[in-house]
Design a protein around this motif. Structure first.
Motif, PDB file in Angstrom:
ATOM      1  N   ALA B 197       1.681  -1.392   0.353  1.00  0.00           N
ATOM      2  CA  ALA B 197       0.600   0.078  -0.089  1.00  0.00           C
ATOM      3  C   ALA B 197       0.868   1.479  -0.046  1.00  0.00           C
ATOM      4  CB  ALA B 197      -0.993  -0.083   0.919  1.00  0.00           C
ATOM      5  N   GLY B 198       0.470   2.367  -1.043  1.00  0.00           N
ATOM      6  CA  GLY B 198       1.298   3.219  -0.780  1.00  0.00           C
ATOM      7  C   GLY B 198       2.068   3.332  -2.284  1.00  0.00           C
ATOM      8  N   ALA B 199       2.199   2.403  -2.762  1.00  0.00           N
ATOM      9  CA  ALA B 199       3.619   2.268  -3.701  1.00  0.00           C
ATOM     10  C   ALA B 199       3.644   3.156  -4.600  1.00  0.00           C
ATOM     11  CB  ALA B 199       3.569   0.457  -3.900  1.00  0.00           C
ATOM     12  N   GLY B 200       2.041   3.511  -4.814  1.00  0.00           N
ATOM     13  CA  GLY B 200       1.558   3.995  -6.169  1.00  0.00           C
ATOM     14  C   GLY B 200       1.005   3.596  -7.127  1.00  0.00           C
ATOM     15  N   LYS B 201       0.466   2.697  -7.098  1.00  0.00           N
ATOM     16  CA  LYS B 201       0.052   0.757  -7.918  1.00  0.00           C
ATOM     17  C   LYS B 201      -0.830   2.197  -8.279  1.00  0.00           C
ATOM     18  CE  LYS B 201      -0.958  -1.827  -4.973  1.00  0.00           C
ATOM     19  NZ  LYS B 201      -0.610  -0.897  -3.833  1.00  0.00           N
ATOM     20  N   THR B 202      -2.083   3.052  -7.575  1.00  0.00           N
ATOM     21  CA  THR B 202      -2.965   2.915  -8.588  1.00  0.00           C
ATOM     22  C   THR B 202      -2.654   4.494  -9.247  1.00  0.00           C
ATOM     23  OG1 THR B 202      -4.253   2.403  -6.604  1.00  0.00           O
ATOM     24  CG2 THR B 202      -5.288   4.604  -8.777  1.00  0.00           C
TER      25      THR B 202
END
Lengths: 439, 549
Positions: B197-202
């Motif tokens: 989470a928070g890695a910038g996937k979206t």
């Protein structure tokens, strides 16, 4: 296909807005209150060289009135009924000399139909007189004898009823022969020798084909296609040529003639008759006084139009319409015959689906409204800001602004409808009600 | 005007009822939808009746063509008006009108395409035909399914491009793992990228959609259409009949079947429902590309799926790339650093995003009344590159801001207004790669549908290189009451109503004159260069035109 569905397929063809009433369909003609044809018929004996123009909206029944007039006077007059849209490609470009020539050619066709022998020298006189008024740059492309073949008549097949379809196809092909017409002549001066020759040749033909005491009566249909005001003024006002024929003549004319300036100009030469639309609802303009009886008469006349068409298939109105549905349709037609036919035509596919689905077998009010809505949307596609502004003006003032292309377009295309009750008023077509605020 | 089902159902019904007689169906819509509309109508026609496709041309006899086909009671799909010049259109309409009475003898259902821009003229020239219609329908783009045709593809792609700007914070750009994702996605048919989470996937997937759309717009032959889909809607989409994507309003079966569609699924959680939906999609559309992201490495996936760990941009790296909080400064720093890459148009992830963001910054400044001189210098590098067209957006936006009362007399205005960016860029693209590419360049860049119309009209002008095209453009631009923006644009381009435009390249000449007439001392060097460039290009067009004629 279920019998009910088959019925709608037939009625779809019966109520075809493309079809105008030919002479063989005169049983479908319904005289409207204050019918123009009857009025002109009464006047003709008292004005043996009179000239009339019947002006009205597209689809208001001008052609039907002319056919009806020809039929009514068939026994007393030698009818020369020239169908211009079937005769030439560009009615809108016709010059007075071309129309005169076509009347002569129509006379020759009439003679042939009546088996009256016309000497070759008379035919040659017409051809050579026409050659004399041709534009020199186009004269090489014009073959007068071919042109003579390409003329189409209406009210011509009373003697052979039932040939309407065949003659329609043939006439369409014949028109190709006259393709050159429409601006093929040069400008001429009144009293010019060549013009006098042409007029003389046409008069001679008309004289020859009416030997038995039945004087000629010229009916010309199609000049209502002319949209350009300048052309209208030139044809009916500035040129006196069309009014110089000795024979009584009745022309159909464009609705824009009803605009006051043109009406006055043309009225100096022709007796202008307005074929206004049938009044089917009380006018919105407060200054129009109208006997409610008049509305009822109008609606009754339109109801008869529907009744007669259905009667051909042994159907009654109540077999096809729920009573409130037909009333809705009558109101939305604006009293325009073609639009009445068009709305019923549009109901047929919907009713066909309904019947195929096993539900109601009649056109009920929701279905009628759906068809009306379809047509309303179609008109809406063609609305522009200028057109809407003009429609609002008409609704507010009861007359067109007469200002520019939009005003003319709306009149010519039947978006603005004329009515008369002693005086003339105009209304936006009821189909346009509510398509924009203020309409 | 009406829903997709009802339009085509009504046409079909009218065709059926007119069997054994004549049916005249008028169909209108945006000018470039003609072919697709008639093809879609064809798909809905009753089977069993022969279909003729004809194109109106001068001296074409429709009645004769139907007769010669010797097919009983055919359905005749008629195109042609949309391709003709206005003067020719009148001839075609006159010709059809001349044949109208011969129609009466026909047994046929004639479906005639009348471009929307031509309706009023058609009504004038063919008044009877208009009144004889059995049906008159308008078909909108959303009534049509996506086809492999270039027009619908471009429309859809253009709508995808730039959407990231409304959906995410600009500052995320530099810290998204888009480069890694971009490389991986280029050769992956079915794949799953996972990251914590928070890695910038979206954000990365949204940017990927943007990049893929731009790439497709840049390539006439590439037909990959990206679609960003939250996994929460996967089930709804997978089972839809016909196949629809939320918000598109039209079926996309054929795109999915042909492999043109790439669905970017965001945030898979691994529920049974998701797995079923994925499996269904894979079975239903074997050629369709599916790329998904999620947090779990061991998520259950259908056979044949690739997995990839998406590495978050390291904090240290991110901070070296993004040293300040201010988005505007971030962008300008990136521009400074990557200037060479940008100027040479070398592939660089997020180039487009950066430039667009830069454009937005500039527009924001312009709306305040001016652009600082140092910023102007930063825009200068764009001159002479394909990215120069970015200034088009600036120019138009700036002109739009004029309407809202911003300063009218700044040096910047002169500078921007003096540049004919649409024309220059389209000209360059045209010279380098042809008219279609010019259209693509413009449509990809201008983003806004209104600009798209301007762009396509301009390219049309170039393509036809004749005065009517220029007049058409002027008419479309100036007489379109709904869009004062395009009117101003047209004025900027020198396409006044009274302009006598003999050839499309006259527009270039006008632009040159405008540049030449600039006050002295206003960036003389650039002015001279542009004038020379335009003059050269005008000569090239002239010589090519002469060669063709």
């Amino acid at each position: 296909m279920a019998p009910q569905a088959e019925r709608w397929k037939i009625l779809f063809q019966v109520f075809d807005p493309r079809q105008r009433l030919s002479e063989v369909q005169q049983d479908l003609y319904v005289s409207r209150p204050g019918a123009v044809a009857d009025k002109v018929r009464q006047q003709i004996p008292f004005e043996p060289t009179g000239k009339w123009i019947i002006a009205g909206s597209l689809g208001s029944g001008k052609s039907s009135e002319l056919v009806h007039l020809g039929r009514a006077l068939w026994d007393d007059y030698t009818i020369v009924a020239l169908d211009l849209p079937f005769s030439v490609a560009r009615v809108d470009r016709l010059t007075p000399t071309e129309i005169l020539f076509l009347i002569g050619a129509a006379g020759l066709h009439r003679a042939k139909a009546e088996m009256i022998s016309v000497p070759n020298k008379v035919k040659d006189a017409l051809s050579s007189a026409f050659a004399g008024v041709l534009d020199p740059t186009k004269a090489g492309h014009v073959n007068a004898s071919e042109l003579l073949q390409g003329v189409a008549l209406f009210v011509s097949n009373l003697a052979a009823p039932g040939n309407a379809a065949a003659s329609g196809a043939a006439l369409g092909a014949a028109r190709l022969a006259t393709g050159i017409l429409g601006g093929a002549t040069r400008s001429v001066r009144e009293g010019e020798l060549a013009v006098a020759d042409l007029l003389g040749a046409v008069e001679e033909i008309l004289r020859l084909i009416a030997p038995d005491g039945r004087p000629p009566l010229v009916l010309v249909d199609g000049l209502d296609k002319i949209q350009d005001r300048g052309a209208i003024r030139s044809l009916f006002g500035e040129s006196r040529l069309l009014s110089q024929l000795a024979a009584p003549s009745v022309y159909s004319g464009p609705i824009t003639l009803m605009l006051s300036a043109l009406w006055k100009t043309v009225g100096d030469v022709f007796r202008c008759e307005r074929l206004t639309n049938v009044v089917v609802r009380h006018p919105p303009a407060s200054w129009v006084e109208l006997d409610p009886q008049r509305v009822e008469e109008g609606r009754l006349a339109l109801r008869h139009v529907v009744e007669r068409r259905l009667a051909r298939f042994s159907l009654g109105v109540e077999d096809v319409f729920a009573s409130d549905a037909l009333e809705e349709i009558l109101s939305s037609s604006g009293g325009v015959l073609r639009d009445l036919v068009h709305i019923v035509n549009r109901c047929c596919p919907l009713a066909h689906d309904q019947a195929a689905g096993g539900s109601s077998t009649r056109i009920d009010r929701p279905l009628a409204r759906q068809a009306i809505e379809e047509l309303r949307k179609e008109l809406e596609i063609t609305l522009t800001g200028k057109r809407v502004a003009e429609l609002r003006y008409v609704k507010e003032n009861g007359e067109p602004s007469g200002d520019g292309e939009a005003s003319d377009d709306l009149l010519l295309n039947g978006y603005v409808l004329p009515y008369a009750n002693g005086r003339v008023w105009f209304e936006p077509h009821p189909l346009l009600s509510g398509v924009r605020p203020g309409l | 005007m009406a829903s997709e089902a009802s339009v085509f159902a009504r046409i079909r019904r009218t065709v059926e009822l007119s069997a054994g007689g004549l049916g005249l169906i008028l169909v209108t819509g945006e000018d470039d939808l003609g072919y697709e509309s008639l093809e879609e109508i064809w798909r809905h026609l009753p089977v069993g009746r022969p279909v003729l496709r004809v194109r109106l041309e001068p001296d074409f006899d429709l009645v004769d063509a139907i007769a010669k086909s010797a097919r009983p009671d055919p359905i005749v799909l008629v195109l042609g008006l949309e391709r003709a010049a206005p003067s020719d259109r009148q001839k075609l309409e006159d010709a059809v009108n001349l044949q109208r009475d011969r129609f009466s003898a026909l047994c046929a259902a004639i479906v005639l395409w009348v471009p929307k821009s031509e309706i009023l003229q058609f009504q004038r020239h063919c008044a009877d035909l208009f009144h004889w219609r059995s049906l008159f329908v308008e078909i909108n783009a959303e009534d049509l399914p996506l086809t492999a045709g270039p027009v619908s593809r471009r429309r859809f792609l253009a709508a995808q491009v730039g959407r990231w700007a409304q959906e995410m914070d600009l500052r995320l750009i530099a810290s998204t793992p888009i480069r890694q994702l971009s490389r991986w996605s280029a050769h992956t048919h079915r794949g799953y990228a996972f990251a914590p989470a928070g890695a910038g996937k979206t954000a990365a997937f949204r940017l990927l959609r943007h990049e893929m759309a731009l790439e497709s717009l840049s390539d006439l032959f590439q037909v990959v259409v990206p679609y960003f889909l939250p996994a929460s809607r996967l089930r709804e989409v997978a089972g839809s009949q016909p196949f629809r994507l939320p918000g598109t309003g039209f079926p996309v079966d054929r795109w999915a079947e042909s492999g043109n569609l790439c669905i970017l699924i965001d945030d898979l959680r691994g529920s049974q429902e998701e797995q079923d939906a994925l499996a269904l999609l894979c079975r239903r559309f074997p050629k369709m590309r599916l790329l998904a992201n999620g947090r779990e490495k061991a998520l259950a996936l259908p056979d044949g799926w690739e997995r990839m760990r998406l590495e978050p941009v390291a904090k240290g790296t991110a901070s070296s790339e993004v040293s300040v909080e201010d988005a505007e400064k971030v962008l300008l720093e990136i521009v400074d650093r990557e200037r060479a890459l940008l100027a040479s148009s070398l592939p660089m992830p997020a180039t487009e995003q950066i430039l667009e963001a830069l454009g937005e910054v500039a527009v924001a400044s312009l709306r305040k009344g001016s652009i600082p001189a140092d910023r102007l210098g930063q825009f200068g590098f764009l001159d002479g590159t394909p990215e120069f067209l970015r200034r088009t957006a600036l120019l138009v936006s700036y002109e739009e801001s004029q309407g809202s009362g911003a300063s009218k007399h700044s040096e910047q205005r002169v500078r921007f207004a003096a540049t004919p960016p649409f024309l220059l860029c389209a000209a360059k693209a045209l010279a380098a790669r042809g008219p279609r590419d010019a259209a693509r360049v413009l449509s990809a860049s201008l983003l806004h549908p209104r600009y798209w119309a301007v762009a396509s009209a301009l390219v049309d002008l170039w393509r036809r290189r004749s005065s009517w095209a220029a007049e058409e453009l002027v008419r479309a631009l100036i007489e379109d009451e709904r869009s004062p923006l395009v009117e101003r644009t047209a004025r900027l381009l020198g396409l006044g109503r009274s302009s006598r435009l003999n050839l499309g390249n006259d527009v270039l000449v006008l632009a040159r004159h405008r540049l030449e007439s600039l006050p002295g001392g206003t960036r003389d060097a650039e002015r001279v260069r542009l004038v020379a460039e335009l003059a050269t290009y005008s000569r090239e067009l002239d010589s090519r035109h002469d060669g063709h004629s």
